[in-house]
Enzyme design. Structure first.
Site, mmCIF file in Angstrom:
data_model
loop_
_atom_site.group_PDB
_atom_site.id
_atom_site.type_symbol
_atom_site.label_atom_id
_atom_site.label_comp_id
_atom_site.label_asym_id
_atom_site.label_seq_id
_atom_site.Cartn_x
_atom_site.Cartn_y
_atom_site.Cartn_z
ATOM 1 N N HIS A 15 -22.943 -52.979 -21.438
ATOM 2 C CA HIS A 15 -21.878 -52.093 -20.999
ATOM 3 C C HIS A 15 -21.101 -51.652 -22.236
ATOM 4 O O HIS A 15 -20.855 -52.453 -23.146
ATOM 5 C CB HIS A 15 -20.956 -52.823 -20.022
ATOM 6 C CG HIS A 15 -19.876 -51.966 -19.441
ATOM 7 N ND1 HIS A 15 -18.730 -51.653 -20.151
ATOM 8 C CD2 HIS A 15 -19.760 -51.348 -18.250
ATOM 9 C CE1 HIS A 15 -17.948 -50.892 -19.404
ATOM 10 N NE2 HIS A 15 -18.562 -50.689 -18.239
ATOM 11 N N ASP A 17 -18.006 -51.194 -23.042
ATOM 12 C CA ASP A 17 -16.861 -52.023 -23.420
ATOM 13 C C ASP A 17 -17.307 -53.380 -23.969
ATOM 14 O O ASP A 17 -16.720 -53.915 -24.913
ATOM 15 C CB ASP A 17 -15.930 -52.234 -22.225
ATOM 16 C CG ASP A 17 -15.260 -50.951 -21.766
ATOM 17 O OD1 ASP A 17 -15.074 -50.049 -22.605
ATOM 18 O OD2 ASP A 17 -14.938 -50.846 -20.570
ATOM 19 N N LYS A 18 -18.340 -53.931 -23.355
ATOM 20 C CA LYS A 18 -18.853 -55.224 -23.827
ATOM 21 C C LYS A 18 -19.547 -55.089 -25.171
ATOM 22 O O LYS A 18 -19.534 -56.022 -25.996
ATOM 23 C CB LYS A 18 -19.807 -55.816 -22.794
ATOM 24 C CG LYS A 18 -19.095 -56.472 -21.634
ATOM 25 C CD LYS A 18 -18.493 -57.783 -22.063
ATOM 26 C CE LYS A 18 -17.011 -57.844 -21.785
ATOM 27 N NZ LYS A 18 -16.343 -58.949 -22.434
ATOM 28 N N GLU A 43 -10.451 -54.017 -33.507
ATOM 29 C CA GLU A 43 -10.821 -53.275 -32.307
ATOM 30 C C GLU A 43 -12.018 -52.382 -32.631
ATOM 31 O O GLU A 43 -12.127 -51.842 -33.735
ATOM 32 C CB GLU A 43 -9.657 -52.393 -31.845
ATOM 33 C CG GLU A 43 -8.304 -53.075 -31.803
ATOM 34 C CD GLU A 43 -8.206 -54.106 -30.703
ATOM 35 O OE1 GLU A 43 -8.979 -54.005 -29.727
ATOM 36 O OE2 GLU A 43 -7.363 -55.003 -30.815
ATOM 37 N N GLU A 60 -6.993 -55.308 -38.566
ATOM 38 C CA GLU A 60 -6.441 -56.007 -39.716
ATOM 39 C C GLU A 60 -7.249 -57.272 -39.988
ATOM 40 O O GLU A 60 -7.529 -58.033 -39.044
ATOM 41 C CB GLU A 60 -4.975 -56.395 -39.475
ATOM 42 C CG GLU A 60 -4.047 -55.216 -39.201
ATOM 43 C CD GLU A 60 -4.158 -54.701 -37.784
ATOM 44 O OE1 GLU A 60 -4.251 -53.471 -37.606
ATOM 45 O OE2 GLU A 60 -4.195 -55.525 -36.851
ATOM 46 N N LYS A 178 -24.005 -53.533 -14.302
ATOM 47 C CA LYS A 178 -22.827 -54.123 -13.664
ATOM 48 C C LYS A 178 -23.260 -54.902 -12.431
ATOM 49 O O LYS A 178 -24.294 -54.617 -11.824
ATOM 50 C CB LYS A 178 -21.837 -53.043 -13.207
ATOM 51 C CG LYS A 178 -21.056 -52.341 -14.288
ATOM 52 C CD LYS A 178 -20.049 -51.382 -13.649
ATOM 53 C CE LYS A 178 -19.156 -50.719 -14.676
ATOM 54 N NZ LYS A 178 -18.139 -49.857 -14.017
ATOM 55 N N PHE A 253 -29.735 -44.396 -12.016
ATOM 56 C CA PHE A 253 -28.927 -44.705 -13.195
ATOM 57 C C PHE A 253 -29.897 -44.709 -14.375
ATOM 58 O O PHE A 253 -30.253 -45.748 -14.917
ATOM 59 C CB PHE A 253 -28.244 -46.058 -13.023
ATOM 60 C CG PHE A 253 -27.305 -46.442 -14.147
ATOM 61 C CD1 PHE A 253 -26.938 -45.544 -15.138
ATOM 62 C CD2 PHE A 253 -26.770 -47.723 -14.202
ATOM 63 C CE1 PHE A 253 -26.077 -45.902 -16.162
ATOM 64 C CE2 PHE A 253 -25.911 -48.101 -15.217
ATOM 65 C CZ PHE A 253 -25.564 -47.193 -16.200
ATOM 66 N N ASP A 262 -20.565 -43.158 -21.206
ATOM 67 C CA ASP A 262 -19.207 -43.668 -21.056
ATOM 68 C C ASP A 262 -18.765 -44.292 -22.374
ATOM 69 O O ASP A 262 -19.458 -45.149 -22.923
ATOM 70 C CB ASP A 262 -19.179 -44.722 -19.940
ATOM 71 C CG ASP A 262 -17.780 -45.213 -19.620
ATOM 72 O OD1 ASP A 262 -16.814 -44.567 -20.058
ATOM 73 O OD2 ASP A 262 -17.666 -46.243 -18.940
ATOM 74 N N ALA A 263 -17.626 -43.897 -22.902
ATOM 75 C CA ALA A 263 -17.114 -44.480 -24.136
ATOM 76 C C ALA A 263 -16.747 -45.942 -23.920
ATOM 77 O O ALA A 263 -16.444 -46.376 -22.808
ATOM 78 C CB ALA A 263 -15.880 -43.701 -24.619
ATOM 79 N N ARG A 268 -11.214 -54.092 -22.872
ATOM 80 C CA ARG A 268 -10.955 -53.344 -21.638
ATOM 81 C C ARG A 268 -11.514 -54.049 -20.404
ATOM 82 O O ARG A 268 -11.392 -53.540 -19.292
ATOM 83 C CB ARG A 268 -11.534 -51.932 -21.766
ATOM 84 C CG ARG A 268 -10.893 -50.935 -20.822
ATOM 85 C CD ARG A 268 -11.009 -49.510 -21.276
ATOM 86 N NE ARG A 268 -12.379 -49.065 -21.501
ATOM 87 C CZ ARG A 268 -12.689 -47.826 -21.893
ATOM 88 N NH1 ARG A 268 -11.730 -46.939 -22.080
ATOM 89 N NH2 ARG A 268 -13.936 -47.482 -22.101
ATOM 90 N N LYS A 269 -12.103 -55.219 -20.578
ATOM 91 C CA LYS A 269 -12.677 -55.947 -19.453
ATOM 92 C C LYS A 269 -12.068 -57.345 -19.356
ATOM 93 O O LYS A 269 -12.765 -58.354 -19.271
ATOM 94 C CB LYS A 269 -14.196 -56.021 -19.606
ATOM 95 C CG LYS A 269 -14.887 -54.693 -19.337
ATOM 96 C CD LYS A 269 -14.798 -54.296 -17.871
ATOM 97 C CE LYS A 269 -15.458 -52.965 -17.574
ATOM 98 N NZ LYS A 269 -14.622 -51.820 -18.019
ATOM 99 N N LYS A 289 -10.241 -61.296 -32.035
ATOM 100 C CA LYS A 289 -9.061 -62.025 -32.511
ATOM 101 C C LYS A 289 -9.440 -63.428 -32.966
ATOM 102 O O LYS A 289 -10.182 -64.133 -32.274
ATOM 103 C CB LYS A 289 -8.017 -62.112 -31.408
ATOM 104 C CG LYS A 289 -7.507 -60.750 -30.940
ATOM 105 C CD LYS A 289 -6.558 -60.870 -29.763
ATOM 106 C CE LYS A 289 -6.107 -59.488 -29.292
ATOM 107 N NZ LYS A 289 -5.234 -59.561 -28.099
ATOM 108 N N LYS A 293 -4.286 -66.158 -32.916
ATOM 109 C CA LYS A 293 -3.740 -65.291 -31.874
ATOM 110 C C LYS A 293 -3.746 -66.055 -30.547
ATOM 111 O O LYS A 293 -4.805 -66.348 -29.994
ATOM 112 C CB LYS A 293 -4.552 -64.012 -31.719
ATOM 113 C CG LYS A 293 -4.230 -62.925 -32.742
ATOM 114 C CD LYS A 293 -4.690 -63.261 -34.124
ATOM 115 C CE LYS A 293 -4.509 -62.092 -35.085
ATOM 116 N NZ LYS A 293 -4.848 -62.490 -36.467
ATOM 117 N N ASP A 295 -3.094 -65.088 -27.687
ATOM 118 C CA ASP A 295 -3.762 -64.366 -26.602
ATOM 119 C C ASP A 295 -5.103 -65.010 -26.296
ATOM 120 O O ASP A 295 -5.513 -65.097 -25.133
ATOM 121 C CB ASP A 295 -4.007 -62.895 -27.000
ATOM 122 C CG ASP A 295 -2.811 -62.016 -26.717
ATOM 123 O OD1 ASP A 295 -1.933 -62.434 -25.961
ATOM 124 O OD2 ASP A 295 -2.767 -60.904 -27.268
#
Length: 409
Positions: A15, A17-18, A43, A60, A178, A253, A262-263, A268-269, A289, A293, A295
């Site tokens: 995918h 995003d992945k 990113e 960074e 998916k 598909f 799809d960008a 985003r997931k 990260k 971090k 997060d």
């Protein structure tokens, strides 16, 4: 008539995003391999095109030593996932087919001064959640333990689609895919699979095997998915007829897919990465990260602690919230919620957890041994509910017997 329903989704390594998460985490691993205390926040964005694709790296990085070749890492990661052909939607292997733009600078000095201290302050402010439950415990076939069932099954489906594509079981399959699983509950407990939804990119020429008939092509794809994916990934006791199965809901598909269609963007997931919506999320992404971090590292620690609470029999559901202020080591707050499934009060449970677990960033990294290149395998298939050793280390999934006993006492 169906009872209470809950749905979770997962996406495959291909995918878009992945793909971005994988590139970002490959960079994290490369930097930590050079300097275990590297500060990394990278990113990635990808987009295919008719003539040429794009990989954008921004962020960074601060480390002692020579920086890795970020462009080569990005190209290799995308190629290993399967994006090595312009026909399928993205070819990362050559400058002619894919441009790589790099905008990576050093970590901001005002952040560094709060993190690079003896106590090691948190790399940012924010809130993190960890969650565990007993839903998967009666199914020995499932790898992960103490995890929401819908999330576990949707992750198994996408991991299986990826593995079946890569080992040649599904030679017509492409990287982008998916899954979505809806579980029916009865009296608050999982009863059966209600609906499975699969979207899987496939060879655009597949229909030629069926005289150009798209209906027969879809029937073939669906039958292969049932045989090699659904029946392989879902425990038989959960598949009770009738259940709903939707494969490629638009009918096709086909190539080109992935970043062409799809960008993609890192982070985003976040629900796919965690608990499939069962349990709250603090909003911060993990991939790209380093463990300074919170997060990332504190979300891992919160899951680790919540899993111990459930494994100790102190609750059948447990959610732990942590909060931090940038530059300060100790969390501002620790909150444990058992959803009225614990024999003791949530306040007592919170005190137990605070006594047994140290949620300062330095302690988290030490106890979970996070200053190692272990992150690339987390980029797809979920960060939680995984079995350490099968396809990654996932130390936050390992039960510590001493901590387990301390919680019980």
């Amino acid at each position: 008539m169906a009872g209470e329903l809950f749905t979770s989704e997962s996406v495959a390594s291909g995918h878009p995003d992945k793909l971005c998460d994988a590139i970002s985490d490959a960079i994290v691993d490369a930097c930590i391999s050079i300097d275990s205390n590297a500060r990394v926040a990278v990113e990635t964005s990808v987009k295919g095109g008719k003539e040429r694709g794009l990989i954008l790296l921004a962020g960074e990085v601060t480390l002692s030593g020579q920086h890795p070749d970020y462009e080569s890492i990005a190209r290799k990661t995308a190629s290993d996932i399967g994006y090595n052909s312009h026909e399928i939607g993205f070819d990362s292997t050559s400058e002619e087919r894919c441009e790589v733009i790099q905008k990576i600078t050093a970590q901001a000095a005002n952040i560094s001064q709060g993190v690079n201290t003896l106590e090691q302050g948190a790399g940012d402010q924010g809130i993190m959640f960890g969650y565990a439950c007993t839903e998967t415990e009666e199914f020995e076939e499932l790898e992960g333990r103490f995890f929401p069932l819908a999330a576990s099954l949707s992750q198994r489906l996408t991991r299986r689609m990826t593995n079946a594509r890569m080992d040649g079981t599904l030679p017509w399959a492409r990287p982008d895919a998916k899954s979505q699983v809806t579980i029916e509950y009865e009296n608050g407990k999982p009863k059966r699979v209600h609906t499975i939804i699969i979207a899987i990119q496939h060879d655009k020429n597949l229909k030629d095997n069926f005289d150009g008939c798209e209906k027969k092509e879809l029937e073939f794809v669906k039958s292969e998915i049932v045989k090699h994916v659904v029946e392989h990934a879902i425990p038989p006791k959960l598949i009770q007829e009738p259940y709903n199965l939707v494969v490629n809901g638009t009918g096709r598909f086909a190539d080109p897919g992935g970043p062409y269609a799809d960008a993609g963007l890192t982070g985003r997931k976040i629900i796919v990465d965690t608990y499939g919506g069962m349990g709250r999320h603090g909003g911060g992404a993990f991939s790209g990260k380093d463990p300074s971090k919170v997060d990332r590292s504190a979300a891992y620690a919160a899951r680790w602690a919540a899993k111990h609470v459930v494994a100790a029999g102190l609750a059948s559901k447990c959610e732990i919230q942590l909060s931090y202020v940038i530059g300060v080591a100790k969390p501002v707050s620790v909150r444990v919620e058992s959803f009225q499934t614990s024999p003791i009060s949530d306040s007592e449970l919170t005190e137990k957890v605070k006594y047994v677990f140290d949620f300062t960033p330095k302690s988290i990294s030490k106890e979970l041994d996070l200053l190692r290149p272990i992150y690339a395998t987390t980029a797809s298939g979920g960060h939680f509910g995984r079995t350490p050793g099968i396809d990654g280390e996932f130390p936050w999934e390992i039960i510590d017997e001493d901590k387990l006993n301390s919680l019980k006492n």
